[in-house]
Motif scaffolding. Structure first.
Motif, PDB file in Angstrom:
ATOM      1  N   TRP A 144       0.840  -1.187   0.000  1.00  0.00           N
ATOM      2  CA  TRP A 144       0.000   0.000   0.000  1.00  0.00           C
ATOM      3  C   TRP A 144       0.880   1.243   0.000  1.00  0.00           C
ATOM      4  CZ3 TRP A 144      -5.093  -0.413  -0.753  1.00  0.00           C
ATOM      5  CH2 TRP A 144      -5.704  -1.625  -0.479  1.00  0.00           C
ATOM      6  N   SER A 145       0.472   2.240  -0.721  1.00  0.00           N
ATOM      7  CA  SER A 145       1.139   3.538  -0.660  1.00  0.00           C
ATOM      8  C   SER A 145       0.647   4.269   0.580  1.00  0.00           C
ATOM      9  CB  SER A 145       0.787   4.367  -1.913  1.00  0.00           C
ATOM     10  OG  SER A 145       1.188   3.686  -3.077  1.00  0.00           O
ATOM     11  N   PRO A 146       1.357   5.279   1.004  1.00  0.00           N
ATOM     12  CA  PRO A 146       0.853   6.062   2.144  1.00  0.00           C
ATOM     13  C   PRO A 146      -0.580   6.542   1.899  1.00  0.00           C
ATOM     14  CG  PRO A 146       3.112   6.665   1.666  1.00  0.00           C
ATOM     15  CD  PRO A 146       2.700   5.732   0.584  1.00  0.00           C
ATOM     16  N   ARG A 147      -0.898   6.828   0.631  1.00  0.00           N
ATOM     17  CA  ARG A 147      -2.285   7.195   0.325  1.00  0.00           C
ATOM     18  C   ARG A 147      -2.679   6.493  -0.978  1.00  0.00           C
ATOM     19  NH1 ARG A 147      -4.422  13.323  -0.804  1.00  0.00           N
ATOM     20  NH2 ARG A 147      -2.709  13.207  -2.326  1.00  0.00           N
ATOM     21  N   ASP A 148      -3.796   5.775  -0.922  1.00  0.00           N
ATOM     22  CA  ASP A 148      -4.360   5.112  -2.097  1.00  0.00           C
ATOM     23  C   ASP A 148      -5.752   5.666  -2.345  1.00  0.00           C
ATOM     24  OD1 ASP A 148      -3.128   2.469  -3.457  1.00  0.00           O
ATOM     25  OD2 ASP A 148      -2.268   2.757  -1.454  1.00  0.00           O
ATOM     26  N   VAL A 149      -5.962   6.206  -3.552  1.00  0.00           N
ATOM     27  CA  VAL A 149      -7.274   6.729  -3.942  1.00  0.00           C
ATOM     28  C   VAL A 149      -7.792   5.871  -5.097  1.00  0.00           C
ATOM     29  CG1 VAL A 149      -8.576   8.699  -4.803  1.00  0.00           C
ATOM     30  CG2 VAL A 149      -6.640   9.060  -3.244  1.00  0.00           C
ATOM     31  N   ILE A 150      -9.008   5.366  -4.940  1.00  0.00           N
ATOM     32  CA  ILE A 150      -9.621   4.524  -5.968  1.00  0.00           C
ATOM     33  C   ILE A 150     -10.923   5.175  -6.424  1.00  0.00           C
ATOM     34  CG2 ILE A 150     -10.701   2.285  -6.459  1.00  0.00           C
ATOM     35  CD1 ILE A 150      -8.776   1.035  -4.449  1.00  0.00           C
ATOM     36  N   CYS A 151     -11.071   5.297  -7.721  1.00  0.00           N
ATOM     37  CA  CYS A 151     -12.312   5.814  -8.316  1.00  0.00           C
ATOM     38  C   CYS A 151     -12.992   4.667  -9.043  1.00  0.00           C
ATOM     39  CB  CYS A 151     -12.012   6.963  -9.274  1.00  0.00           C
ATOM     40  SG  CYS A 151     -11.205   8.385  -8.493  1.00  0.00           S
ATOM     41  N   GLU A 152     -13.956   4.039  -8.395  1.00  0.00           N
ATOM     42  CA  GLU A 152     -14.745   2.974  -9.032  1.00  0.00           C
ATOM     43  C   GLU A 152     -15.946   3.609  -9.722  1.00  0.00           C
ATOM     44  OE1 GLU A 152     -15.611   0.265 -10.132  1.00  0.00           O
ATOM     45  OE2 GLU A 152     -14.584  -1.441  -9.229  1.00  0.00           O
ATOM     46  N   SER A 153     -16.701   2.791 -10.459  1.00  0.00           N
ATOM     47  CA  SER A 153     -17.830   3.333 -11.211  1.00  0.00           C
ATOM     48  C   SER A 153     -18.974   3.766 -10.306  1.00  0.00           C
ATOM     49  CB  SER A 153     -18.336   2.296 -12.219  1.00  0.00           C
ATOM     50  OG  SER A 153     -18.737   1.106 -11.548  1.00  0.00           O
ATOM     51  N   ASN A 154     -19.065   3.187  -9.089  1.00  0.00           N
ATOM     52  CA  ASN A 154     -20.182   3.529  -8.205  1.00  0.00           C
ATOM     53  C   ASN A 154     -19.748   4.070  -6.839  1.00  0.00           C
ATOM     54  OD1 ASN A 154     -19.157   0.941  -7.637  1.00  0.00           O
ATOM     55  ND2 ASN A 154     -21.063   0.285  -6.651  1.00  0.00           N
ATOM     56  N   TYR A 155     -18.451   4.192  -6.606  1.00  0.00           N
ATOM     57  CA  TYR A 155     -18.010   4.754  -5.318  1.00  0.00           C
ATOM     58  C   TYR A 155     -16.585   5.285  -5.447  1.00  0.00           C
ATOM     59  CZ  TYR A 155     -15.457   0.335  -4.655  1.00  0.00           C
ATOM     60  OH  TYR A 155     -14.616  -0.733  -4.796  1.00  0.00           O
ATOM     61  N   MET A 156     -16.222   6.145  -4.466  1.00  0.00           N
ATOM     62  CA  MET A 156     -14.851   6.636  -4.311  1.00  0.00           C
ATOM     63  C   MET A 156     -14.297   6.068  -3.005  1.00  0.00           C
ATOM     64  SD  MET A 156     -15.376  10.651  -5.439  1.00  0.00           S
ATOM     65  CE  MET A 156     -16.603  11.016  -4.177  1.00  0.00           C
ATOM     66  N   GLU A 157     -13.004   5.754  -3.016  1.00  0.00           N
ATOM     67  CA  GLU A 157     -12.412   5.138  -1.831  1.00  0.00           C
ATOM     68  C   GLU A 157     -11.024   5.732  -1.607  1.00  0.00           C
ATOM     69  OE1 GLU A 157     -12.743   0.747  -1.149  1.00  0.00           O
ATOM     70  OE2 GLU A 157     -10.548   0.847  -1.322  1.00  0.00           O
ATOM     71  N   VAL A 158     -10.731   6.086  -0.358  1.00  0.00           N
ATOM     72  CA  VAL A 158      -9.401   6.551   0.003  1.00  0.00           C
ATOM     73  C   VAL A 158      -8.972   5.803   1.263  1.00  0.00           C
ATOM     74  CG1 VAL A 158     -10.368   8.520   1.283  1.00  0.00           C
ATOM     75  CG2 VAL A 158      -7.961   8.555   0.582  1.00  0.00           C
ATOM     76  N   SER A 159      -7.760   5.274   1.203  1.00  0.00           N
ATOM     77  CA  SER A 159      -7.187   4.658   2.410  1.00  0.00           C
ATOM     78  C   SER A 159      -5.812   5.282   2.637  1.00  0.00           C
ATOM     79  CB  SER A 159      -7.085   3.136   2.254  1.00  0.00           C
ATOM     80  OG  SER A 159      -6.101   2.796   1.314  1.00  0.00           O
ATOM     81  N   VAL A 160      -5.571   5.695   3.871  1.00  0.00           N
ATOM     82  CA  VAL A 160      -4.311   6.367   4.204  1.00  0.00           C
ATOM     83  C   VAL A 160      -3.634   5.631   5.338  1.00  0.00           C
ATOM     84  CG1 VAL A 160      -5.177   8.586   3.415  1.00  0.00           C
ATOM     85  CG2 VAL A 160      -5.477   7.944   5.793  1.00  0.00           C
ATOM     86  N   ARG A 161      -2.315   5.757   5.321  1.00  0.00           N
ATOM     87  CA  ARG A 161      -1.530   5.131   6.394  1.00  0.00           C
ATOM     88  C   ARG A 161      -1.788   5.882   7.693  1.00  0.00           C
ATOM     89  NH1 ARG A 161       4.433   4.575   4.841  1.00  0.00           N
ATOM     90  NH2 ARG A 161       3.489   3.078   3.398  1.00  0.00           N
ATOM     91  N   ARG A 162      -2.045   5.137   8.745  1.00  0.00           N
ATOM     92  CA  ARG A 162      -2.340   5.732  10.040  1.00  0.00           C
ATOM     93  C   ARG A 162      -1.041   5.833  10.837  1.00  0.00           C
ATOM     94  NH1 ARG A 162      -6.189   2.772  14.318  1.00  0.00           N
ATOM     95  NH2 ARG A 162      -4.264   1.642  14.572  1.00  0.00           N
ATOM     96  N   GLU A 163      -0.410   6.988  10.751  1.00  0.00           N
ATOM     97  CA  GLU A 163       0.888   7.167  11.410  1.00  0.00           C
ATOM     98  C   GLU A 163       0.704   7.830  12.778  1.00  0.00           C
ATOM     99  OE1 GLU A 163       3.927   7.508   7.689  1.00  0.00           O
ATOM    100  OE2 GLU A 163       3.122   9.377   8.511  1.00  0.00           O
ATOM    101  N   VAL A 164       1.457   7.315  13.760  1.00  0.00           N
ATOM    102  CA  VAL A 164       1.417   7.861  15.125  1.00  0.00           C
ATOM    103  C   VAL A 164       2.785   8.470  15.428  1.00  0.00           C
ATOM    104  CG1 VAL A 164       1.067   7.337  17.561  1.00  0.00           C
ATOM    105  CG2 VAL A 164      -0.221   6.078  15.799  1.00  0.00           C
ATOM    106  N   PRO A 165       2.818   9.743  15.816  1.00  0.00           N
ATOM    107  CA  PRO A 165       4.123  10.371  16.127  1.00  0.00           C
ATOM    108  C   PRO A 165       4.913   9.553  17.144  1.00  0.00           C
ATOM    109  CG  PRO A 165       2.368  12.006  16.110  1.00  0.00           C
ATOM    110  CD  PRO A 165       1.702  10.674  16.038  1.00  0.00           C
ATOM    111  N   GLN A 166       6.234   9.539  16.956  1.00  0.00           N
ATOM    112  CA  GLN A 166       7.102   8.754  17.819  1.00  0.00           C
ATOM    113  C   GLN A 166       6.993   9.182  19.278  1.00  0.00           C
ATOM    114  OE1 GLN A 166       8.735   6.122  16.838  1.00  0.00           O
ATOM    115  NE2 GLN A 166       9.554   5.680  18.876  1.00  0.00           N
TER     116      GLN A 166
END
Length: 837
Positions: A110-132
């Motif tokens: 997975w990339s830090p941010r993945d954006v998918i444009c499907e024919s019936n929906y939009m989807e974004v998944s992002v890496r959940r980073e927690v500061p050190q």
């Protein structure tokens, strides 16, 4: 194999339902979760949970699931999806058969941010980073989240989502967001937001491909309409921040998503799809941008540069935009049936996808995947109808089509009655499909020529026209649009059987029996312009019988519709004419007649009481004679009964100027029926009759016609004559003007016809006096050879001219107006040399 097959396509799982197996079945689709619970599939659930259903060119159904779909099971780098299909032959899903399909796929990094444009929906998944610094922080007290924020209990859960809109911001808790149709999910390392295109917070934003300064410069240099690049491309955009809990800290991530809505142009049979590289909603907070990778393909399958070139695809990675150009009809897409205002047409469809990777200072790496189903505008299509007549089998064999696989024939309209395809055989229609290698198909309709719905019409001579007129109704899948194809096919067949007739007479009647053919079922009997019905026949004491195969008519000798053509002291020739006419157009189809000779005694009765009953008749050619003006010798004695063709007198032998003669055994009474023109004392019609009485006994009567010979007076007027050369002795086919000059061998027969065209007067007879041939077109040129001399053949000719009798026919109404003769081909010679003009 089997009714369902699975395929892994990147971070998607695709399950295909076989068209051959599920065709003509009603389906229900369910998604099965880890616990075995089956969730009913519908459009809203699909857009919220990451599922898509599409249809292929061969009517197969494709189910596609995202790796992060609601009911998928994630384990390490594998996701598993299960679906359940119920199939039934009835809409109430009774006796349904259940099919289960489960499949697993590996998903990539997975990339830090993945954006998918499907024919019936939009989807974004992002890496959940927690500061050190937060990771290193040790919690001293037990967690009190459940007391402060009851909705945020889980160890790593989403708390709420905030939507950024131009006018304000709106926050929704997870449960409310889910109720609004949004899909949310978390893993140990990622936060996911899924948005239906129809969600309330989605905005339409125009994204320009060129900076404003470049747009203004381009428009200033050209008077053309602005292109898509100049106008900008519309995106569906959702700007949002998602808050999630990590231990006792609330963290926020940017979950903005943007997908192109348009950007497609159709020119010169080419699809042009343009996607801007720099998309502001996805670029908030960025100060650097760098292209990493651009890949494209069809149906989620990436294509190499070589594969694209073989399909004539063009992929342009320009400074500000990515452009794909696809020839309409190219490999990878397919045509589907479309209906517009009842008209049949086609649209070309292709499922493109584009994957764009870029680096920036905010997300480091973003992968933007766009799945774009492109459909060209409606293009009207013509349906071919081919008739292959199978005469030996007596079948009309009609091929309709071709049609694409998504169109199906469902019913026929036959003579106004709608008939489903399986029931068409009951009406004599056999229907089967012809399938072709490319998936298209045609329908073959076989109909017997004698089927009731096939209209049969007599054309000419031995020819009949068979017409099939049926309307086909089709339905398209899956759109359920309907369209009709009218099929009107005409076949000309030489199978016409004309009706024939036999005529005969008895002592008092004329009989005509017509044997029906196969073309006259709807022809009507007429006497001239008078329709002979049962009611009309009874009015005149005619007998009319029709049993379907024979039409019989009997009329008395003395009838209004009998023609009297010749009259002698010993015989009267009477004829009856009947015409069959088309019941719709009333066109004359066939003429029949019967002629017989009757005794004149039918016209006279000598009663024992001294009463004489005389019937005078009007002969053919005396149309201007008014029977009501006929009189006896005593002009005061007029007829007691008058019809158009007869006048009946009833009088005593001692009245009306009757004369008598005596001899030793017989007393003879004599009178005459006369017709005078006004102001003329010379009769033009004279009918003499006699009654013989034996002494003390009655006797038979005789009478004879003594019409004065017609007077001939010289006069002036115009006669319209024609001279024609015919091809054979039947005089049915004359040479046409385009066939002259006619070439004949010496001694070969030439058939000539001379006709009086005008006036059409039955009292006129055509007689030929002299007829000669010349060696040029001038009738006075020399030499000349006489063919007819004073109406007779030239007795000096070694090949005598032969006269041919002219009979009444459909073409010949007045035989006395025609003369036909036959001459043998000759040439003019002088000595031993031919004379030429």
């Amino acid at each position: 194999t089997g009714p369902m097959s699975a395929e892994c396509l990147g971070n998607f799982l695709q399950i295909t339902l076989s068209a051959e197996y599920f065709e003509d079945k009603y389906l229900s689709l369910f998604v099965v979760d880890q616990s075995g619970t089956a969730w009913v599939f519908d459009e809203a659930m699909a857009a919220q949970c990451g599922y898509t259903v599409t249809y292929t060119t061969r009517r197969s159904i494709q189910f596609r699931a995202s790796a992060f779909s609601c009911h998928s099971h994630l384990e390490e780098d594998v996701f598993t999806v299960a679906i359940q299909i119920k199939a039934s032959h009835t809409p109430d899903m009774s006796n349904a058969i259940t099919h289960l399909k489960s499949a697993s796929c590996h998903y990539g990094l997975w990339s830090p941010r993945d954006v998918i444009c499907e024919s019936n929906y939009m989807e974004v998944s992002v890496r959940r980073e927690v500061p050190q610094t937060i990771r290193e922080f040790l919690q001293d007290e037990p967690e009190d989240w459940t007391l402060v924020f009851p909705k945020a209990k889980a160890e790593a859960s989403i708390w709420q989502i905030v939507f950024h809109q131009p006018e304000d911001k709106r926050a929704l808790l997870v449960s409310n967001a889910w109720s609004a149709g949004y899909g949310l999910n978390t893993t140990d390392s990622r936060v996911l937001l899924r948005v239906p295109y129809t969600a309330a917070q989605v905005q339409l934003v125009e994204v320009g491909v060129l900076p404003l300064t470049q747009q203004a410069a381009r428009l200033g240099r050209s008077n053309q309409m602005p292109s898509l690049q100049d106008q900008g491309i519309t995106f569906s955009v959702l700007r949002s921040s998602t808050f999630f809990k990590y231990q006792w800290v609330i963290l926020m991530v940017d979950t903005a998503v943007a997908c192109p809505v348009d950007g497609v142009d159709y020119t010169n049979k080419t699809i042009t799809w343009t996607v801007p590289k720099y998309i502001p909603p996805l670029s908030a907070g960025m100060s650097s941008f760098k292209d990493v990778l651009v890949e494209a393909g069809v149906d989620l399958r990436k294509l190499s540069a070589k594969e694209m070139a073989s399909r004539k695809y063009v992929l342009l990675n320009e400074l500000k935009a990515i452009t794909m150009k696809i020839p309409i009809g190219a490999e990878g897409g397919y045509y589907k049936t479309s209906v517009s205002n009842g008209r049949l047409g086609v649209k070309y469809t292709i499922n493109l996808f584009l994957e764009h990777h870029w680096e920036d200072n905010k997300w480091r790496l973003t992968k933007h995947t766009i799945i774009k189903e492109i459909e060209t505008p409606f293009e009207q299509a013509e349906v071919s109808v081919t008739n292959n007549l199978n005469l030996s089998a007596g079948l009309m064999n009609v091929t309709v089509g071709t049609f694409l696989p998504d169109a199906e024939l469902v019913n026929l309209t036959i003579e106004g009655v709608v008939v489903a395809v399986p029931e068409a055989v009951q009406h004599g229609y056999l229907i089967h499909k012809t399938r072709y290698a490319n998936g298209s198909k045609a329908y073959v309709i076989q109909v017997p020529l004698d089927a009731p719905s096939v209209k049969k019409e007599y054309v000419r001579e031995d020819m009949r026209a068979y017409t099939l007129n049926v309307t086909l109704t089709f339905i398209t899948y899956p759109s359920s649009e309907t369209f009709v194809v009218p099929v009107i096919v005409l076949s000309a067949v030489k199978d016409a059987v004309q009706p024939s007739a036999r005529g005969f007479c008895d002592e008092r009647n004329l009989h005509l029996i017509i044997t029906r053919g196969n073309v006259d079922q709807n022809w009507l009997p007429f006497i001239s312009d008078w329709h002979l019905t049962q009611e009309a026949a009874q009015k005149y004491n005619y007998v009319l019988r029709d049993n379907g195969t024979h039409l019989a008519i009997s009329v008395p000798f003395l009838s209004p519709h009998v023609s009297y053509e010749d009259f002698h002291t010993s015989a009267i020739k009477a004829s009856f004419y009947l015409t069959l006419k088309d019941d719709v157009t009333l066109a004359q189809r066939r003429d029949f007649s019967v002629s017989c000779v009757f005794s004149p005694s039918e016209l006279i009765q000598c009663l024992p009481n001294g009463t004489m009953i005389i019937t005078a008749i009007k002969l053919v050619g005396g149309e201007d004679l008014d029977t009501a003006l006929l009189v006896l010798r005593d002009r005061q004695c007029k007829p007691s009964l008058v019809t158009e063709k007869t006048a009946t007198f009833k009088f005593n032998v001692n009245a009306c100027g009757t004369s008598r003669k005596f001899n030793s055994t017989t007393m003879t009474y004599e009178n005459e029926v006369l017709y005078f023109r006004p102001g003329d004392d010379t009769p033009i019609y004279q009918l003499k009759f006699l009654c013989f009485y034996a002494v003390k006994q009655t006797a038979d009567g005789q009478y004879e016609s003594k019409n004065p010979p017609p007077s001939i007076k010289p006069g002036f007027g115009c006669l319209d004559l024609s001279l024609k050369l015919f091809k054979e002795k039947s005089y049915s086919k004359p040479y046409q003007e385009s066939e002259y000059p006619v070439v004949k061998y010496l001694g070969e027969a030439l058939y000539f016809e001379v006709e009086l065209l005008q006036p059409k007067d039955a009292r006129l007879d055509l007689n030929l006096d002299d007829c000669w041939a010349t060696n040029s077109q001038s009738q006075d040129s020399l030499p000349q050879w006489h063919i007819l001399i004073q109406g007779c053949e030239n007795n000096k000719d070694s090949h005598r001219t032969v006269f041919h009798k002219v009979n009444y026919s459909l073409r010949v109404k007045f035989p006395q107006h025609l003369k036909r003769f036959e001459v043998r081909m000759f040439t003019f010679v002088q000595g031993t040399s031919l004379l030429q003009e």
